[in-house]
Design a protein around this motif. Structure first.
Motif, PDB file in Angstrom:
ATOM      1  N   GLY A 191       0.842  -1.243   0.127  1.00 57.84           N
ATOM      2  CA  GLY A 191       0.127  -0.040  -0.028  1.00 57.84           C
ATOM      3  C   GLY A 191       0.803   1.333  -0.146  1.00 57.84           C
ATOM      4  N   PRO A 192       0.395   2.444   0.103  1.00 58.98           N
ATOM      5  CA  PRO A 192      -1.206   2.766   0.021  1.00 58.98           C
ATOM      6  C   PRO A 192      -1.669   2.410  -1.525  1.00 58.98           C
ATOM      7  N   LEU A 194      -3.433   4.450  -3.447  1.00 61.13           N
ATOM      8  CA  LEU A 194      -3.275   5.439  -4.436  1.00 61.13           C
ATOM      9  C   LEU A 194      -1.874   5.502  -4.756  1.00 61.13           C
ATOM     10  N   VAL A 195      -0.608   5.374  -3.988  1.00 59.63           N
ATOM     11  CA  VAL A 195       0.573   5.471  -4.524  1.00 59.63           C
ATOM     12  C   VAL A 195       0.933   4.466  -5.166  1.00 59.63           C
TER      13      VAL A 195
END
Lengths: 238, 409
Positions: A191-192, A194-195
């Motif tokens: 994760g995260p 989005l990254v």
């Protein structure tokens, strides 16, 4: 004694590793838990590998850890790296082989986790006895497909244990965009979200090439491939 | 019992250690001009430092690696070096501001000119960094820094209209005579003062110094999640006291004396004396932390032995960097540069430099290679990504706002 000896982290030397992602720039820690430098580069030596039998070709094996400014400055890359190493040498011309990096034999390495742990004490462990091929020079080489067209650069090199050595098994090739050291192109569970999505999208052209299909030409810093790669390096590490 | 004591001590030092010259000056400046209407920026900053410090301390405890080890491993030597130089420069600027702050605080007590005190302070900071034990540095100054609670007492003694203060804080009610651009500038400054990068370098390196492992995670979280918010509350009480005393008189804060003025007005000489003790402790403690942070960063990038957990002669480069930075900071202050101005610059540049270390830590805190099963949970990642956005906005906006408002004029 060692700050990270009994952290229960996995010893990476027993399985496949990506040289840049898992080994380069790691902290060197001696048998007493004292710090003695960074893995500034990795020494590669063409080695005849005995087992399997069918293939007699020399394969690149990790034979040493390079450390010190001469190794580090070289990794600044291209002209800048060359100039910096030259200046480093000129800094004290009375010292022989100053532009050769300090070297620790791979036999003195005990385990690799968040740092590289040596089985010996740091006192007097460094040698400056030879200049060899380096991982830091392999990465960044231009990669040409069978038609001679450039398809990218070497971003990383994967090694696997074979006959007691870590031997080069494949190259990771992609466009040299930022973020390939973050690990998102190698594993899909990090994760995260989005990254991961952004970095993986930036590295969507990254492929993995078997070492047998790649012909490394060190003097011209190019890698010629015998077949056009399509496989992605996605799921190697979880 | 010792565990309870350790947790309590950790929380107390986190409260005292949270406030440094940047928080003192910025909160008083903002309080005097904007009252509590910018409280939200402090709250956002405090929650941010909690998220950042918790992540990097967890990484340090589990992997045994501190901030700049990871910066270099994840960004490579070239980008890592650029990152190191930028972060070091800003931490050094903060170091200068803290030493200047100690000198200003001692000037308040002794009336001796600040420039005569600076060399003494520089020498003392170096001596403490060289000789004192790590735990002593952390605990003594953290506990003495609690003297700043006198600001909360002062607010209570001033007997304000609590409803009006609360209303101003909740509705972010900007006073009519101030511009929105300066309001935004001070929001970034407060954010930078609360979320100073060195706090995280120091905290994570300190975790390695004290050989933390998974067992210490609870203690660490208690320190961060209770100590830092209470430190933030202390910051807000500085702002509130400034608003109550300096606001009506239209005094803007340009000296450390003016920061202490509300306490003197509310509690007299004794209060002022306590406040000065708090100033000295908070700034001296922060001077030690910033000085150490500079040397930690260099050591971690190059892999040379660093840390107070070995004898100085085992970590020669580390102690050479410590001595050199103390010397340079003293020399810088001897040019008669105004420490308050250095402080103002350092908090804004802190906001600019934050993404450089925040992003690599966020990535590594998610990497099972380093963290095993201790990777970020859902909450840490939701907050982590929100703050990645907040930090990016603050970093981009900081310098344009500084130029546009001429540092909040």
């Amino acid at each position: 004694m060692s700050a990270s000896a009994d952290r229960g982290l996995e010893n990476r030397l027993t399985g496949p590793i990506d040289g840049v992602l898992h080994l380069l720039d790691r902290q060197l820690i001696d048998s007493q838990g004292r710090l003695l430098g960074k893995v500034d580069d990795v020494e590669l030596t063409p080695t005849y590998v005995l087992d399997d039998g069918d293939e007699n070709a020399d394969r690149l094996a990790i034979t040493g850890i390079l450390t010190g400014p001469a190794a580090l400055l070289d990794r600044f890359g291209g002209k800048l790296g060359k100039i910096l190493v030259e200046r480093w040498g000129q800094n004290r011309v009375s010292e022989p082989h100053r532009t050769r990096p300090w070297r620790i034999d791979i036999d003195d390495v005990e385990r690799l986790d968040s740092a590289l742990h040596l089985s010996v004490q740091r006192d007097g462990v460094l040698r400056r006895d030879r200049d060899a091929l380096r991982l830091g020079r392999l990465t960044g080489m231009g990669v040409l497909d069978p038609a001679g067209e450039q398809i990218g650069r070497v971003l990383d090199a994967r090694f696997e244990p074979d006959g007691g050595r870590l031997v080069l098994c494949s190259l990771i090739v992609g466009h040299g965009r930022p973020g390939s050291l973050l690990g998102y192109d190698r594993r899909s569970d990090q994760g995260p979200l989005l990254v991961r999505a952004v970095v993986r999208w930036m590295h969507r052209h990254t492929v993995i090439v078997a070492a047998e299909d790649a012909e490394i030409d060190w003097p011209t810093a190019t890698v010629r491939l015998r077949s056009r790669p399509t496989e992605r390096p996605d799921h190697a590490f979880g | 019992m010792t565990k309870v004591f350790a947790v309590a001590l950790g929380i107390l030092t986190a409260i005292g250690g949270f406030v440094d010259i940047g928080d003192l000056v910025t909160n008083a400046q903002v309080g005097a001009r904007f009252g509590l209407s910018l409280s939200w920026a402090v709250v956002v900053g405090v929650l941010g430092i909690c998220v950042f410090a918790e992540m990097s301390a967890r990484v340090a405890a589990i992997s045994g690696r501190a901030t700049f080890d990871l910066v270099r491993e994840r960004l490579g030597p070239r980008l890592g070096l650029l990152n190191l130089l930028t972060s070091m420069l800003i931490t050094f600027l903060t170091f200068v501001a803290e030493i200047g702050g100690v000198a200003l605080a001692l000037q308040l007590a002794s009336s001796v000119h600040e420039l005569l005190i600076v060399p003494l302070v520089g020498l003392l900071v170096w001596l403490v960094l060289w000789r004192a034990k790590f735990a002593a540095i952390e605990n003594v100054f953290g506990i003495l820094g609690l003297a700043l609670v006198v600001f909360a007492v002062a607010v209570w003694q001033l007997g304000p209209d609590w409803g009006a203060l609360l209303h101003q804080a909740v509705t972010a009610d900007k006073p009519g005579d101030e511009e929105w651009s300066t309001y935004a500038y001070y929001a970034v400054a407060l954010f930078g003062a609360a979320m100073t990068p060195y706090e995280v370098f120091f905290f994570s390196s300190g975790g390695v110094e004290e050989h933390w492992d998974a067992k210490e995670l609870t203690t660490m979280r208690a320190n961060v999640l209770i100590g830092f918010p209470l430190g933030g509350a202390l910051s807000l009480s500085i702002a509130a006291s400034a608003w109550l005393v300096l606001g009506p008189l239209d005094i803007s804060v340009d000296t450390l004396g003016q920061v202490a003025l509300p306490v003197a007005a509310a509690l007299g000489k004794v209060g002022l004396a306590v406040a000065i003790v708090g100033f000295v402790a908070a700034t001296f403690g922060a001077a030690c932390e910033t000085g150490l942070s500079v040397a930690y960063s260099v050591g971690q990038y190059f892999g040379a032995q660093w840390g107070k957990f070995v004898r100085p002669r085992e970590a020669v480069t580390f102690h050479a960097v410590l001595m050199l930075s103390a010397l340079l900071a003293t020399a810088f202050l001897m040019t008669a540069v105004d420490p308050i101005l250095v402080t103002e610059a350092s908090v804004v540049f802190s906001a600019v430099a934050l993404p450089l270390t925040y992003f690599p830590i966020l990535v590594v805190a998610n990497d099972p290679d380093y963290m095993g099963t201790y990777v970020n949970g859902r909450l840490a990642n939701v907050l982590g990504v929100i703050y990645l956005g907040v930090i990016a906005v603050a970093a981009v906006a900081a310098i344009p706002l500084m130029i546009w408002t001429r540092m909040g004029q």
